[in-house]
Write an enzyme that holds these catalytic residues in place. Structure first.
Site: not given
Lengths: 410, 410
Positions: A12, A124, A129, A131, A182, A196, A200
């Site tokens: 990132v 954000e 990601g 969106i 990946g 994960d 969120k």
């Protein structure tokens, strides 16, 4: 001139540097001033990096440089990221992050620290990601009371389930494929067990309902027990199985929140979100259902959301439009008492098995499915709370019908 | 206290009044001050209206009341709405609108007038009804160069096409049904001929590319010539026919823009948007594809977007984050020179017809479709510009093969 520091030069972080450095003209137009990356902080060595002259190892260089207006935290985790975020905010710098773990656990104190120092903490990119989700929910839907959020929030698990559905792969084969491409890590636990997605949905629920919801409060179930037979019976019922993060306001004022696989009717747009894509459906009292769809991960999509926040921190002057929530008593209800319909898959597609099930569950809807082996049967129950379901499943087992899986219907 | 005036007390206007008056506590929390509707302006009489005490007939009452901070223009059209919007902005009041026609034609001068008076002109509700689109595009995707927008922007036509697809209705029968349900107006021309979608794609293109695009510059084609046979052949090709507003950056720096029916592959999320729902797909250079989905019309969804803008005007202090574009030389390219693949439907599903087509079009892909009558055949062409397509269709007709329709593939 507006100086930005990027802390953590991984996927990132390098995407953020790339976007800022290759979109200089656009950023200047949007912020009203030239924007550049002054420092990249990382303890690792990067040989022949095109931005090597910006790399420093010591965070205090950033902390002590009054020119740095905004710090991008792209470290991840809750240890160093937490410490550097606190130090940056305390030094009067805005912090922008994609770190869902840190936001899910520590947002409230970081919001307070940001406010005390008259800067902002923005996130954000932490959900969905690239969106747009956080800002649309808090600003565009500001006139709504949000009553439900339902999202495909993890690309790895969605890729695996999609391949199980479209290519009839087993869970293991689909996971191996995702790893080879990946899309899944060598240790895929955080994704496939639902952790994960849990972070969120906690962030979205905290934002929608105004009070912090912590990951420990969420009932989590991953996708490791989904079998091809479940996929086949779901298809026969015109449904697709997806891992959903859900948060829903209940009549008692509290919320139902979970991460679980669900059967979603093919008529629901969420059912059509395939591969590594994510989608978040939000229900507001005025707007009804809205959905936001796109790439939930990846270097440039995630970095694009980070840079949008960076732009926001740089052009805001005297605006108090904070996107945040507060701590408070738990708003989470006991999930086991919330009623769902279930698909129950049993050992044996026989009249005797269904008769036994009917006797214990009351009315059931048998799913006819010729494409599944004769050793499998499945039926849909009436609405019942989880505790009742588990209790009845136990009785069915005692009556000689083996229950192989049970999945909620959306 | 923040006073709002709602001008035009029809569907959207009454929805705005309802949301503001029933969500007072939430609005106060979000703006930091009590918000209320001080005036409703409408020349009509409303007997026994619960908000009757707020109704005035003379706009100058609003114009001259310094307490009114924000005016909601819910009149529609370009005559009175234009005059009142100018007067409100000149009087130093923010204006919020859902009026796509006014925004598509007059946004630039209204932006300038707003800026000169240090107020804002906001229009989130003008595209996609309640769906957050304008703000996400301009803020959340701010780090992207937007290269393409593609949207189902009109609920009436999408309802009609959906019913033609799912219930095998003719266009006329589907239109009658839409009218009976209130989804289409008695005079449905603006919807079914594509003019409504045209205004919306103009607004999105102007916003994405920074320069005003006027409706007159757009190639428009409605859905009146879509036959059940087109739907059937599209299905055989795994596609669904949808009316799309499209705007795409071309290599020459200009844009392709059109409103037209397209064959969309069922793998594309836009193909799954059914009934009166709308969806806007945006492609950014970093974020890749994003999609925004929801109710594109209706009293409360549209009003919810209007009120989000109202909240924004009331809590912004000294922020210069304007969402706007400027006038300039036309950025629209000649559509007829842009290449597409086409589905061509001909009179007769015979080898002779396809051989004639192959001779003129070069390689073609015949669509096998046993569910359509033997009097219909269809094939897909290679990529070709519209002018070439029309020319070749003419030659095919001259060769004795009647061409019944031609539709672009997305």
């Amino acid at each position: 001139m507006a100086a930005v520091a990027v802390v953590g030069y991984g996927t990132v972080g390098s995407g953020v540097v790339e976007i800022i450095e290759t979109h200089r003209e656009m950023l200047q137009k949007k912020t009203g001033k030239p924007v550049y990356v002054k420092y990249i902080v990382d303890i690792r060595d990067f040989e022949n990096d095109p931005y090597g002259d910006k790399i420093v190892k010591d965070f205090s260089v950033v902390e002590n440089d009054p020119e740095v207006e905004t710090v991008v935290e792209a470290i991840g985790g809750r240890r160093v990221a937490y410490e550097f975020t606190r130090r940056a905010l305390a030094a009067g710098k805005n912090v922008v992050t994609s770190n869902k773990e840190l936001v899910a656990y520590h947002a409230v104190e970081l919001f307070e620290l940001a406010k005390a120092n008259n800067v902002r903490y923005m996130f954000e990119a932490s959900v969905g990601g690239g969106i747009p989700v956080i800002r649309p929910m808090s600003q565009c839907l500001a006139a709504n009371e949000i009553t439900e959020i339902c999202g495909i929030l993890n690309g790895t698990t969605n890729y695996i389930l999609t391949r199980m559905i479209t290519a009839s792969l087993s869970f293991d084969a689909a996971l191996k494929e995702a790893q080879a491409l990946g899309y899944a890590e060598a240790d895929p636990a955080a994704d496939i067990l639902g952790h994960d997605a849990c972070r969120k949905i906690c962030i979205l629920a905290s934002l929608a309902f105004g009070t912090q919801v912590l990951p420990e409060e969420v009932k989590i179930e991953g996708i490791t027990n989904i079998a091809p037979e479940d996929i086949a019976f779901a298809a026969a019922k015109d449904c697709r199985i997806k891992l959903l993060g859900r948060a829903k306001k209940l009549e008692n004022g509290k919320i139902y929140i979970s991460v679980s696989p669900f059967l979603i009717p093919t008529s629901c747009p969420l059912s059509t979100i395939d591969g590594v894509f994510n989608g978040v459906m939000v229900h507001g009292d005025s707007v009804d259902d809205c959905m936001f769809y796109g790439r939930g991960a990846g270097k440039l999509p995630t970095a694009s959301a980070v840079v949008a926040d960076v732009i926001d921190t740089l052009r805001t002057c005297g605006d108090d439009r904070r996107i945040e929530w507060t701590a408070g008593d738990s708003i989470v209800s006991d999930c086991r008492k919330v009623a769902h319909r279930y698909m129950v898959r049993v050992n044996g597609n026989t009249d005797a098995a269904y008769a036994a099930a009917e006797k214990l569950f009351g009315e059931i809807e048998v799913i006819p499915c010729s494409s599944v082996s004769i050793f499998d049967g499945a039926f849909i129950t009436a609405e019942m709370a989880e505790e009742k379901l588990l209790d009845t499943v136990e009785k069915l087992t005692a009556a000689g019908v083996e229950v192989k899986n049970q999945l909620m219907l959306m």
